[in-house]
Write a protein that holds these residues in place. Sequence first.
Motif, mmCIF file in Angstrom:
data_model
loop_
_atom_site.group_PDB
_atom_site.id
_atom_site.type_symbol
_atom_site.label_atom_id
_atom_site.label_comp_id
_atom_site.label_asym_id
_atom_site.label_seq_id
_atom_site.Cartn_x
_atom_site.Cartn_y
_atom_site.Cartn_z
ATOM 1 N N MET A 1 0.830 -1.172 0.000
ATOM 2 C CA MET A 1 0.000 0.000 0.000
ATOM 3 C C MET A 1 0.884 1.249 0.000
ATOM 4 S SD MET A 1 -2.641 1.338 2.903
ATOM 5 C CE MET A 1 -4.166 0.661 2.331
ATOM 6 N N ARG A 2 0.554 2.184 -0.845
ATOM 7 C CA ARG A 2 1.308 3.431 -0.921
ATOM 8 C C ARG A 2 0.987 4.297 0.290
ATOM 9 N NH1 ARG A 2 1.514 6.799 -6.343
ATOM 10 N NH2 ARG A 2 2.206 4.738 -6.906
ATOM 11 N N HIS A 3 2.028 4.819 0.909
ATOM 12 C CA HIS A 3 1.871 5.671 2.090
ATOM 13 C C HIS A 3 1.836 7.131 1.660
ATOM 14 C CE1 HIS A 3 2.270 7.042 6.184
ATOM 15 N NE2 HIS A 3 3.350 7.734 5.868
ATOM 16 N N ARG A 4 0.857 7.861 2.135
ATOM 17 C CA ARG A 4 0.783 9.298 1.904
ATOM 18 C C ARG A 4 0.934 9.991 3.246
ATOM 19 N NH1 ARG A 4 -1.593 10.760 -3.212
ATOM 20 N NH2 ARG A 4 -2.128 8.848 -4.281
ATOM 21 N N PHE A 5 1.681 11.090 3.254
ATOM 22 C CA PHE A 5 1.888 11.797 4.507
ATOM 23 C C PHE A 5 1.971 13.290 4.254
ATOM 24 C CE2 PHE A 5 5.736 9.716 3.006
ATOM 25 C CZ PHE A 5 6.558 10.788 2.706
ATOM 26 N N PRO A 6 1.733 14.090 5.302
ATOM 27 C CA PRO A 6 1.743 15.542 5.148
ATOM 28 C C PRO A 6 3.133 16.082 4.840
ATOM 29 C CG PRO A 6 0.822 14.904 7.284
ATOM 30 C CD PRO A 6 1.373 13.674 6.639
ATOM 31 N N VAL A 7 3.147 17.174 4.117
ATOM 32 C CA VAL A 7 4.364 17.951 3.902
ATOM 33 C C VAL A 7 4.182 19.244 4.684
ATOM 34 C CG1 VAL A 7 5.826 19.139 2.223
ATOM 35 C CG2 VAL A 7 4.777 16.933 1.638
ATOM 36 N N ASP A 8 5.152 19.542 5.532
ATOM 37 C CA ASP A 8 5.102 20.709 6.399
ATOM 38 C C ASP A 8 6.238 21.669 6.061
ATOM 39 O OD1 ASP A 8 3.002 19.586 7.966
ATOM 40 O OD2 ASP A 8 4.476 18.452 9.117
ATOM 41 N N VAL A 9 6.060 22.907 6.498
ATOM 42 C CA VAL A 9 7.113 23.911 6.417
ATOM 43 C C VAL A 9 7.329 24.464 7.820
ATOM 44 C CG1 VAL A 9 6.790 24.512 3.998
ATOM 45 C CG2 VAL A 9 5.406 25.660 5.730
ATOM 46 N N LEU A 10 8.581 24.701 8.174
ATOM 47 C CA LEU A 10 8.940 25.275 9.470
ATOM 48 C C LEU A 10 9.904 26.420 9.187
ATOM 49 C CD1 LEU A 10 8.973 21.876 9.750
ATOM 50 C CD2 LEU A 10 8.968 22.576 12.112
ATOM 51 N N VAL A 11 9.649 27.582 9.796
ATOM 52 C CA VAL A 11 10.407 28.784 9.458
ATOM 53 C C VAL A 11 11.220 29.266 10.652
ATOM 54 C CG1 VAL A 11 10.280 31.140 8.584
ATOM 55 C CG2 VAL A 11 8.619 29.434 7.808
ATOM 56 N N LEU A 12 12.517 29.411 10.440
ATOM 57 C CA LEU A 12 13.398 30.002 11.442
ATOM 58 C C LEU A 12 13.484 31.488 11.145
ATOM 59 C CD1 LEU A 12 14.844 27.005 10.744
ATOM 60 C CD2 LEU A 12 16.294 27.847 12.561
ATOM 61 N N LEU A 13 12.828 32.288 11.952
ATOM 62 C CA LEU A 13 12.914 33.737 11.878
ATOM 63 C C LEU A 13 14.025 34.115 12.847
ATOM 64 C CD1 LEU A 13 11.020 35.618 10.233
ATOM 65 C CD2 LEU A 13 9.885 36.160 12.372
ATOM 66 N N ILE A 14 15.133 34.638 12.323
ATOM 67 C CA ILE A 14 16.319 34.904 13.130
ATOM 68 C C ILE A 14 16.540 36.416 13.240
ATOM 69 C CG2 ILE A 14 18.823 34.594 13.318
ATOM 70 C CD1 ILE A 14 17.486 31.937 13.616
ATOM 71 N N ARG A 15 16.710 36.884 14.478
ATOM 72 C CA ARG A 15 17.021 38.296 14.731
ATOM 73 C C ARG A 15 18.019 38.358 15.880
ATOM 74 N NH1 ARG A 15 12.171 42.206 16.151
ATOM 75 N NH2 ARG A 15 12.217 41.069 18.110
ATOM 76 N N GLY A 16 19.147 38.998 15.644
ATOM 77 C CA GLY A 16 20.153 39.135 16.694
ATOM 78 C C GLY A 16 20.629 37.806 17.241
#
Length: 143
Positions: A1-16
């Motif tokens: 059976m083919r597995h389907r899974f979520p694709v996520d994005v995670l953002v590193l907002l960098i300041r100082g």
Amino acid sequence: MRHRFPVDVLVLLIRGGQVLLSERAGDVYLAGSWCLPGGHVEAGEDVREAAARELLEETGAKVGPAALRFVGVTHHRPPHGDSRIGFGFLVDRWDGEPVNQEPHCCAQLAWFDPRRLPEPTMPYSQEIIRLHGTGEAFSLHGW
């Protein structure tokens, strides 16, 4: 059976030298934990478009997709649930001051030293922060 899974994005907002994290709240997975801004890629979006949209929705910070720099990708398997793919992106310049745009699922936003993350920080976010710190482009996490 083919597995389907979520694709996520995670953002590193960098300041100082610090990274922006949000404290999850309400009726969400791992409420009380800290995490990077991010979420699911929607139909018709590429991962950079999704990252820019999620960042705007959650923090009000505006950035064009081309300004997002790839950090790394992890194939993550949480202790409970199916695996997912997370793409990490770095942003160090944006328009607007980050504010909590989603008080129904975020208690607060705060800046932290990426080497001293608050407890508890979601393992998925920790892994993307680790990839950024080490320069690795890929990981298997939780397998």
